[in-house]
Design a protein around this motif. Structure first.
Motif, PDB file in Angstrom:
ATOM      1  N   MET A  91     -77.091  68.638 -16.284  1.00 26.66           N
ATOM      2  CA  MET A  91     -76.507  67.088 -16.559  1.00 26.66           C
ATOM      3  C   MET A  91     -77.216  66.787 -15.053  1.00 26.66           C
ATOM      4  N   GLY A  92     -77.124  67.347 -14.450  1.00 23.25           N
ATOM      5  CA  GLY A  92     -77.878  66.785 -13.165  1.00 23.25           C
ATOM      6  C   GLY A  92     -78.832  66.430 -12.923  1.00 23.25           C
ATOM      7  N   ILE A  93     -79.449  67.688 -12.871  1.00 19.93           N
ATOM      8  CA  ILE A  93     -80.935  67.466 -13.361  1.00 19.93           C
ATOM      9  C   ILE A  93     -81.452  66.505 -14.765  1.00 19.93           C
ATOM     10  N   ALA A  94     -81.353  65.745 -15.273  1.00 17.65           N
ATOM     11  CA  ALA A  94     -81.748  65.446 -16.074  1.00 17.65           C
ATOM     12  C   ALA A  94     -80.595  63.855 -15.679  1.00 17.65           C
ATOM     13  N   MET A  95     -79.784  63.651 -14.838  1.00 22.94           N
ATOM     14  CA  MET A  95     -79.666  62.154 -13.731  1.00 22.94           C
ATOM     15  C   MET A  95     -80.650  62.440 -12.712  1.00 22.94           C
ATOM     16  N   SER A  96     -81.138  63.217 -12.253  1.00 21.53           N
ATOM     17  CA  SER A  96     -82.004  62.767 -10.976  1.00 21.53           C
ATOM     18  C   SER A  96     -83.051  63.009 -11.528  1.00 21.53           C
ATOM     19  N   LEU A  97     -83.923  63.524 -13.324  1.00 21.74           N
ATOM     20  CA  LEU A  97     -84.986  62.372 -13.444  1.00 21.74           C
ATOM     21  C   LEU A  97     -84.814  61.067 -13.858  1.00 21.74           C
ATOM     22  N   ASN A  98     -83.892  60.841 -14.613  1.00 20.56           N
ATOM     23  CA  ASN A  98     -83.120  59.794 -15.010  1.00 20.56           C
ATOM     24  C   ASN A  98     -83.320  58.665 -13.735  1.00 20.56           C
ATOM     25  N   GLN A  99     -82.662  58.807 -13.094  1.00 20.24           N
ATOM     26  CA  GLN A  99     -83.117  58.332 -11.717  1.00 20.24           C
ATOM     27  C   GLN A  99     -84.477  57.922 -10.932  1.00 20.24           C
ATOM     28  N   ALA A 100     -85.601  59.104 -11.184  1.00 19.02           N
ATOM     29  CA  ALA A 100     -86.325  58.702 -10.664  1.00 19.02           C
ATOM     30  C   ALA A 100     -87.591  57.950 -11.357  1.00 19.02           C
ATOM     31  N   LYS A 101     -86.929  58.488 -13.061  1.00 12.53           N
ATOM     32  CA  LYS A 101     -87.435  57.810 -13.474  1.00 12.53           C
ATOM     33  C   LYS A 101     -87.340  55.806 -13.167  1.00 12.53           C
ATOM     34  N   ALA A 102     -86.254  55.395 -13.109  1.00  5.24           N
ATOM     35  CA  ALA A 102     -85.605  54.049 -13.332  1.00  5.24           C
ATOM     36  C   ALA A 102     -86.531  53.552 -11.366  1.00  5.24           C
ATOM     37  N   GLN A 103     -86.602  54.373 -11.000  1.00  4.96           N
ATOM     38  CA  GLN A 103     -87.996  54.206  -9.363  1.00  4.96           C
ATOM     39  C   GLN A 103     -88.790  53.951  -9.800  1.00  4.96           C
ATOM     40  N   ASP A 104     -89.733  54.637 -10.353  1.00  2.82           N
ATOM     41  CA  ASP A 104     -90.650  54.749 -11.062  1.00  2.82           C
ATOM     42  C   ASP A 104     -91.097  53.207 -11.569  1.00  2.82           C
ATOM     43  N   ASN A 105     -89.944  52.456 -11.852  1.00  2.00           N
ATOM     44  CA  ASN A 105     -90.459  51.145 -12.226  1.00  2.00           C
ATOM     45  C   ASN A 105     -90.724  50.253 -11.481  1.00  2.00           C
ATOM     46  N   PRO A 106     -91.285  49.464 -10.780  1.00  2.00           N
ATOM     47  CA  PRO A 106     -90.386  48.956  -9.453  1.00  2.00           C
ATOM     48  C   PRO A 106     -90.273  47.270  -9.985  1.00  2.00           C
ATOM     49  N   ASN A 107     -90.058  46.737 -11.252  1.00  2.00           N
ATOM     50  CA  ASN A 107     -89.489  45.757 -11.884  1.00  2.00           C
ATOM     51  C   ASN A 107     -88.697  45.549 -12.026  1.00  2.00           C
ATOM     52  N   LYS A 108     -87.858  47.085 -12.282  1.00  3.25           N
ATOM     53  CA  LYS A 108     -86.516  46.648 -12.458  1.00  3.25           C
ATOM     54  C   LYS A 108     -85.600  46.126 -11.781  1.00  3.25           C
ATOM     55  N   VAL A 109     -84.639  45.415 -12.479  1.00  3.04           N
ATOM     56  CA  VAL A 109     -83.372  44.631 -11.887  1.00  3.04           C
ATOM     57  C   VAL A 109     -81.545  45.496 -12.458  1.00  3.04           C
ATOM     58  N   TYR A 110     -81.301  45.602 -11.254  1.00  8.50           N
ATOM     59  CA  TYR A 110     -80.323  46.462 -11.121  1.00  8.50           C
ATOM     60  C   TYR A 110     -79.348  45.854 -11.111  1.00  8.50           C
ATOM     61  N   ASP A 111     -78.063  46.428 -11.427  1.00  5.47           N
ATOM     62  CA  ASP A 111     -76.906  45.592 -11.287  1.00  5.47           C
ATOM     63  C   ASP A 111     -75.873  45.856  -9.693  1.00  5.47           C
ATOM     64  N   PHE A 112     -74.956  45.583  -9.768  1.00  4.28           N
ATOM     65  CA  PHE A 112     -74.033  46.001  -8.730  1.00  4.28           C
ATOM     66  C   PHE A 112     -73.391  47.562  -9.047  1.00  4.28           C
ATOM     67  N   THR A 113     -73.547  48.616  -9.844  1.00  2.00           N
ATOM     68  CA  THR A 113     -72.741  49.028 -10.281  1.00  2.00           C
ATOM     69  C   THR A 113     -73.077  50.691 -10.714  1.00  2.00           C
ATOM     70  N   SER A 114     -74.671  50.299 -10.104  1.00  2.00           N
ATOM     71  CA  SER A 114     -75.131  51.523 -10.396  1.00  2.00           C
ATOM     72  C   SER A 114     -76.106  51.309  -8.851  1.00  2.00           C
ATOM     73  N   PRO A 159     -85.047  50.667  -1.105  1.00  2.00           N
ATOM     74  CA  PRO A 159     -84.902  48.842  -1.762  1.00  2.00           C
ATOM     75  C   PRO A 159     -85.312  49.078  -3.158  1.00  2.00           C
ATOM     76  N   VAL A 160     -83.674  47.573  -4.285  1.00  2.00           N
ATOM     77  CA  VAL A 160     -83.892  47.263  -5.520  1.00  2.00           C
ATOM     78  C   VAL A 160     -84.000  46.078  -5.682  1.00  2.00           C
ATOM     79  N   ARG A 161     -84.660  46.046  -6.779  1.00  2.00           N
ATOM     80  CA  ARG A 161     -84.478  44.083  -7.377  1.00  2.00           C
ATOM     81  C   ARG A 161     -82.740  44.617  -7.921  1.00  2.00           C
ATOM     82  N   VAL A 162     -82.145  43.403  -7.329  1.00  2.00           N
ATOM     83  CA  VAL A 162     -80.327  43.276  -7.711  1.00  2.00           C
ATOM     84  C   VAL A 162     -80.125  42.318  -8.168  1.00  2.00           C
ATOM     85  N   LYS A 163     -79.698  41.826  -9.376  1.00  3.63           N
ATOM     86  CA  LYS A 163     -78.738  40.466  -9.868  1.00  3.63           C
ATOM     87  C   LYS A 163     -77.465  40.321  -9.305  1.00  3.63           C
TER      88      LYS A 163
END
Length: 123
Positions: A1-24, A109-113
């Motif tokens: 599960m930890g590996i999948a989580m890391s892969l998901n986080q890496a994929k999310a950061q590969d999208n430079p336009n993704k807007v994050y919320d505070f909880t993540s 750094p990431v984009r945050v609402k």
């Protein structure tokens, strides 16, 4: 599960336009000197609209914006209106805000609402 989580986080950061919320985030965006300093900035910059003065309009304008990776504010929007004049003034001042410290995810750094209210009060 930890590996999948890391892969998901890496994929999310590969999208430079993704807007994050505070909880993540590991570090939320903040105004240099803290939110109190941001409200001081608003207090100095807000020019009470004449129509609002004449009508004794008081209350809050709710707004949202995105804190970009470089700390600039973008996509500034009114989410709950007070009057057209106070809304316009809140937008004007938020759009001239100095840069913030960006939010961080995995040390990058990431984009945050961000949501905030702008108070209009006749003292």
């Amino acid at each position: 599960m930890g590996i999948a989580m890391s892969l998901n986080q890496a994929k999310a950061q590969d999208n430079p336009n993704k807007v994050y919320d505070f909880t993540s985030l590991e570090k939320t965006p903040d105004y240099p000197g803290g939110i109190k300093k941001f409200y001081e900035f608003l207090g100095r910059e807000i020019k009470y609209p004449e129509v609002a003065k004449r009508n004794s309009t008081q209350g809050k304008v709710f707004a949202s914006f995105v804190v970009e990776k470089n700390g600039a504010l973008s996509d500034v929007q009114i989410t709950r209106s007070l009057t057209p004049e106070t809304d316009k003034e809140a937008l004007r001042v938020l759009n001239k805000s100095p840069r913030w410290n960006p939010g961080l995810l995995n040390g990058r750094p990431v984009r945050v609402k961000y949501n905030i209210n702008v108070n209009f009060s006749m003292k």
